[in-house]
Write an enzyme that holds these catalytic residues in place. Structure first.
Site, PDB file in Angstrom:
ATOM      1  N   HIS A   1      47.839  44.513  94.198  1.00 59.64           N
ATOM      2  CA  HIS A   1      49.049  43.783  93.803  1.00 59.64           C
ATOM      3  C   HIS A   1      48.432  42.796  92.501  1.00 59.64           C
ATOM      4  O   HIS A   1      47.414  42.551  92.285  1.00 59.64           O
ATOM      5  CB  HIS A   1      49.673  42.696  94.641  1.00 59.64           C
ATOM      6  CG  HIS A   1      48.405  41.902  95.655  1.00 59.64           C
ATOM      7  ND1 HIS A   1      47.599  42.607  96.501  1.00 59.64           N
ATOM      8  CD2 HIS A   1      48.125  40.649  95.320  1.00 59.64           C
ATOM      9  CE1 HIS A   1      46.776  41.585  96.775  1.00 59.64           C
ATOM     10  NE2 HIS A   1      46.950  40.539  96.124  1.00 59.64           N
TER      11      HIS A   1
ATOM     12  N   HIS B   1      49.171  39.268  90.554  1.00 56.71           N
ATOM     13  CA  HIS B   1      49.783  38.054  90.564  1.00 56.71           C
ATOM     14  C   HIS B   1      50.533  37.657  89.342  1.00 56.71           C
ATOM     15  O   HIS B   1      49.820  37.837  88.109  1.00 56.71           O
ATOM     16  CB  HIS B   1      48.693  37.002  90.873  1.00 56.71           C
ATOM     17  CG  HIS B   1      48.330  37.170  92.350  1.00 56.71           C
ATOM     18  ND1 HIS B   1      48.580  36.420  93.324  1.00 56.71           N
ATOM     19  CD2 HIS B   1      47.233  37.867  92.592  1.00 56.71           C
ATOM     20  CE1 HIS B   1      47.751  36.482  94.428  1.00 56.71           C
ATOM     21  NE2 HIS B   1      46.834  37.428  94.092  1.00 56.71           N
TER      22      HIS B   1
HETATM   23  P1  AMP Z   1      44.898  38.118  97.213  1.00 61.13           P
HETATM   24  O1  AMP Z   1      44.216  37.270  97.739  1.00 61.13           O
HETATM   25  O2  AMP Z   1      44.841  38.579  95.809  1.00 61.13           O
HETATM   26  O3  AMP Z   1      45.025  39.452  98.302  1.00 61.13           O
HETATM   27  O4  AMP Z   1      46.344  37.729  97.619  1.00 61.13           O
HETATM   28  C1  AMP Z   1      47.417  37.981  98.654  1.00 61.13           C
HETATM   29  C2  AMP Z   1      48.402  37.090  98.460  1.00 61.13           C
HETATM   30  O5  AMP Z   1      49.429  37.651  99.400  1.00 61.13           O
HETATM   31  C3  AMP Z   1      48.349  35.737  98.509  1.00 61.13           C
HETATM   32  O6  AMP Z   1      48.562  34.889  97.452  1.00 61.13           O
HETATM   33  C4  AMP Z   1      49.404  35.179  99.635  1.00 61.13           C
HETATM   34  O7  AMP Z   1      50.059  34.030  99.566  1.00 61.13           O
HETATM   35  C5  AMP Z   1      50.465  36.493  99.542  1.00 61.13           C
HETATM   36  N1  AMP Z   1      51.012  37.014 100.824  1.00 61.13           N
HETATM   37  C6  AMP Z   1      50.478  37.167 101.932  1.00 61.13           C
HETATM   38  N2  AMP Z   1      51.619  37.759 102.840  1.00 61.13           N
HETATM   39  C7  AMP Z   1      52.899  37.294 102.135  1.00 61.13           C
HETATM   40  C8  AMP Z   1      53.955  37.722 102.439  1.00 61.13           C
HETATM   41  N3  AMP Z   1      54.451  38.048 103.778  1.00 61.13           N
HETATM   42  N4  AMP Z   1      55.052  37.591 101.530  1.00 61.13           N
HETATM   43  C9  AMP Z   1      54.633  37.150 100.286  1.00 61.13           C
HETATM   44  N5  AMP Z   1      53.268  36.946  99.851  1.00 61.13           N
HETATM   45  C10 AMP Z   1      52.519  37.075 100.840  1.00 61.13           C
END
Ligand code: AMP
Ligand code: ZN
Length: 132
Positions: A97, A99
């Site tokens: 993903h 950001h």
């Molecule tokens: P990363 O640390 O780069 O893997 O980012 C994962 C991101 O996913 C974090 O910023 C979380 O807040 C976000 N996240 C986790 N679960 C969900 C969800 N159900 N809906 C939206 N964002 C999420």
């Protein structure tokens, strides 16, 4: 199935902002800053090393679309694009993903490195390793 695949399949809800055949984009549940969202390929790949080029293109195109949306709706003028690939880089959801992180004058995020003199000997060695 991973949490983002469940969002893509509609098994769990998300605040979707944009979607096409390749990618979906929704608000990050944690909102590091106001408008923080994630662009996610609809194919489950773990990280940058697994991301097919066609999805890479679509992810970046969607980031542009969503950046304009954030500008239009929230007046956002400053944005960081960030991908964490690998646990050591801070990845917590193992589905690639990107950001899209709006920045504000009063937020407390700081990505700047400590300034130091460039080490040209090290740069030469590194460059040789990468290009030979
Ligand atoms: P990363 O640390 O780069 O893997 O980012 C994962 C991101 O996913 C974090 O910023 C979380 O807040 C976000 N996240 C986790 N679960 C969900 C969800 N159900 N809906 C939206 N964002 C999420
Ligand atoms: Zn997945």
């Amino acid at each position: 199935m991973c949490i983002f695949c469940k969002i893509i399949n509609g098994e769990i809800p998300a605040y979707k902002l944009y979607e096409n055949g390749f990618v979906t984009c929704f608000l990050d549940i944690s909102q590091a800053t106001k408008g923080h969202c994630l662009v996610v390929p609809k194919k489950h790949v773990q990280d940058i090393f697994e991301l097919p080029e066609v999805y890479a293109e679509e992810v970046m195109k969607a980031a542009v679309v969503v950046s304009h949306l954030l500008k239009e709706k929230l007046g956002v003028t400053d944005i960081n694009l960030l991908n964490n690939s690998g646990v050591g880089a801070g990845q917590t959801v193992m589905h690639f993903h990107l950001h899209v992180l709006p920045r504000y004058a009063d937020d407390e995020i700081d990505f700047h490195q400590v300034d130091h003199e460039p080490n040209f000997a090290e740069l030469e060695k590194l460059y040789a390793k990468l290009t030979q």
